[in-house]
Design an enzyme around this catalytic site. Structure first.
Site, short mmCIF file in Angstrom:
data_model
loop_
_atom_site.label_atom_id
_atom_site.label_comp_id
_atom_site.label_asym_id
_atom_site.label_seq_id
_atom_site.Cartn_x
_atom_site.Cartn_y
_atom_site.Cartn_z
N SER A 148 0.85 -1.19 0.00
CA SER A 148 0.00 0.00 0.00
C SER A 148 0.89 1.25 0.00
CB SER A 148 -0.94 -0.07 1.22
OG SER A 148 -2.02 0.83 1.08
N ARG A 218 -12.15 7.16 8.20
CA ARG A 218 -11.78 5.78 8.46
C ARG A 218 -12.85 4.80 8.00
NH1 ARG A 218 -7.23 2.75 8.96
NH2 ARG A 218 -7.42 1.11 10.48
N ASP A 316 -8.61 -6.83 -4.43
CA ASP A 316 -8.29 -5.47 -4.00
C ASP A 316 -9.03 -4.46 -4.88
OD1 ASP A 316 -7.07 -3.09 -3.19
OD2 ASP A 316 -5.06 -3.92 -3.18
N HIS A 346 -7.76 -5.50 -0.21
CA HIS A 346 -6.46 -4.83 -0.04
C HIS A 346 -5.71 -5.31 1.20
CE1 HIS A 346 -3.61 -1.60 -0.68
NE2 HIS A 346 -3.83 -1.12 0.52
N ASP A 347 -6.40 -5.49 2.32
CA ASP A 347 -5.76 -5.92 3.56
C ASP A 347 -5.25 -7.36 3.52
OD1 ASP A 347 -5.77 -3.58 4.98
OD2 ASP A 347 -7.39 -4.13 6.35
#
Lengths: 373, 373
Positions: A148, A218, A316, A346-347
């Site tokens: 990232s 967030r 992702d 993505h994580d």
């Protein structure tokens, strides 16, 4: 030249290292800049400094304590084997976990706040190079790895300091910010700067913190980090226990389970991260472009002299896999592409420890062979 | 039984039709409810009412004027051929373009505002059925078609009123809200309700409108509607002309082109859409679940008696294509699945007119054959 063992923090701990006055790409000075550095190694420091160095680049809200956020990756016998390597990770400039950022004390008094300048990804890497090479005396890095925003820094290391980096592994990143990334990142910046507590960035010490705006950012960011398959497996349409989101009127206190989960993610970040750092580092992601001012993206990628392995995650949506395929097609010294298969999106670089371990093994094996050339 | 030609508005225009007191699924009465209805047909109304009826279901911020938002689809010789069909579209209950919603006058005075109740997708369909079947006297609908929130209503038509619907075409939708959808939709609701101008939903007539929150919601929503490939082709990392997003300090007035584009999208929606309607209809999407209270999602899908064709877009991140594949595997009377290929993502049903035309042709041909059984 290798690092002086007296400069090394004890393993699993950190030091804060002054790097002098740092001048940003856009021409602003940050006097008295410091970076927080963590190290991991087995045995005495004077043995550790003789080992090949691995540098980890953390993601946007990550920090220098990589063994905490990258659990199962760093340690004796693990992918980043602390018996074989000296593993380092620095909190980036602009951050809020030990490095100089908007929440730090300004030399003229008060906090940096709105006086803290914009940073590019290149600035973050230049500051880290000052720390590792100029201050600590490291002349060669066996591998620079990160995902990232960390992956963006990995790429910039290969273009800015190819004489230092022996091999690079950028994960879940692209050669430049995409319009979609800029769009969703800019929206997050606006959530924070539109919070009345933001006070033009000078809220530190005022007793009023733009935590509402940071929480909004967030929630959205987390939905770009987490794949919809994984979230749906966990939460589906379940109501939060004791709440009824099917009532006669819409109500913010009658939530679905996924809403409660996102609320917790927002609260956790509000408690541990500075909104000013979030703005500076998100803006740095908007500025990410390896081609900018260097003659064009693909030409720059093709000019790379550093052996680079690429990895990405199939689900992702923030850095879609085709962006890693693009890197693979264009990098000048490309040594492999790996796809992490995960419902997590993505994580996946954080959650798919076994797949990440296989990729790091392959990368470090190749890097060792190439270092012998 | 067919519609009385005197009830039909002139072609390309609309009427507002009272449907009496509507009682929501959660038990709240809406007295004096009205729905705005558009119609399209060639020739005199008494000929048009003899033709098969096609009902279009609009998406979240769409409206009854489908020929406006679905350009190139409705008209003589087009996919929804106004020489062969009587084409109808109603603004949904809870909307703000002619149907009763939070911004409408309340029978007891003032605006509905916070008195307007939560609606489910089933409520929207029940109100529309009252309009079309009970008030206007339409007994059979050749095809119900719609995408996104429209597609959710199409599905509910087939479970609630199978005796009315001859065939259905839900596009870019799922059998129920996913956790990711609920997450990003709930965040949008929070942006609006956290705006100080929201005033607990009773801002109508106060001179203060939660347009800031609505704009925040739209920026994020738009990024779920538009594919990253399409946005990147258009905007890449280009600065907005005359602005410099690479300056020495981050600044909201020094934007990338994509930021300016999203600002325009926000401004356009703020000018044409009521924030209260946005909250009510977004909440209705959260409640979407064909299985709820009926014995489970896949069992309900399997029980469907209405011939249903499904379509989706390959790059849709809001309603990913696997959700349409799921419908196809489970629907009791499944008659085909089509994939729209597009860089545009979810909005592909609006932009890929040629592909959408082929799908509608195939659907209406099958529907005509099935209607002869």
């Amino acid at each position: 030249m290798s690092i002086d063992p007296r400069s090394l923090p004890a393993s699993h701990s950190s030091v804060t290292v002054p790097i002098g006055t740092f001048t940003t790409e856009a021409g602003v000075d940050i006097p008295g800049a410091e970076l927080r550095l963590f190290a991991w190694y087995e045995g005495p420091a004077d043995e550790a400094v003789a080992r090949p160095v691995i540098v980890i680049e953390h993601a946007l809200t990550g920090d220098a304590d990589a063994a905490d956020w990258w659990a199962g990756i760093i340690g004796p016998g693990l992918a980043l084997d602390t018996e074989r390597y000296l593993v380092l990770c620095a909190n980036c400039l602009g951050g809020c976990q030990g490095s100089t950022g908007p929440s730090s004390a300004h030399p003229d008094g008060g906090h940096w706040g709105s006086r803290f300048p914009a940073l590019s990804i290149r600035d973050l890497v230049a500051a880290e190079k000052t720390l590792l090479v100029d201050v600590l005396g490291i002349s060669r890095i066996r591998g620079v790895v990160g995902a990232s925003m960390g992956g963006a820094r990995v790429l910039e290391w290969t273009f800015m300091y190819p004489e230092v980096v022996e091999a690079a592994l950028p994960v879940a990143v692209s050669a430049r910010a995409s319009a979609w990334q800029i769009g969703i990142q800019s929206a997050q910046i606006r959530f924070i700067t539109a919070d009345p507590c933001w006070q033009d960035g000078d809220y530190h010490g005022s007793g009023r913190i733009p935590s509402h705006g940071l929480g909004q950012a967030r929630r959205i960011a987390h939905l770009t980090y987490r794949g919809e398959l994984e979230l749906d497996e966990r939460f589906s349409t379940e109501p939060q226990p004791g709440e009824n989101p099917y009532g006669p009127y819409p109500s913010p206190t009658e939530r679905f389970a996924v809403e409660s989960y996102l609320d917790r993610q927002a609260e956790k970040l509000e408690a541990r991260f500075d909104a000013g750092s979030y703005v500076i580092l998100t803006d740095a992601l908007n500025r990410h472009d390896v081609g900018r001012g260097r003659g064009g993206m693909n030409a720059v990628l093709g000019s790379s002299q550093v052996p680079t392995m690429v990895a990405g995650i199939d689900t992702d949506i923030l850095y879609p896999y085709h962006q890693q395929e693009h890197l693979s097609r264009n990098l000048g010294d490309f040594i492999g592409l790996s796809k992490i298969t995960s419902p997590t999106g993505h994580d996946g670089f954080l959650t798919e420890t076994r797949q990440m371990t296989v990729i790091l093994d392959k990368f470090l094996t190749k890097a060792a062979l190439l270092a012998q050339r």
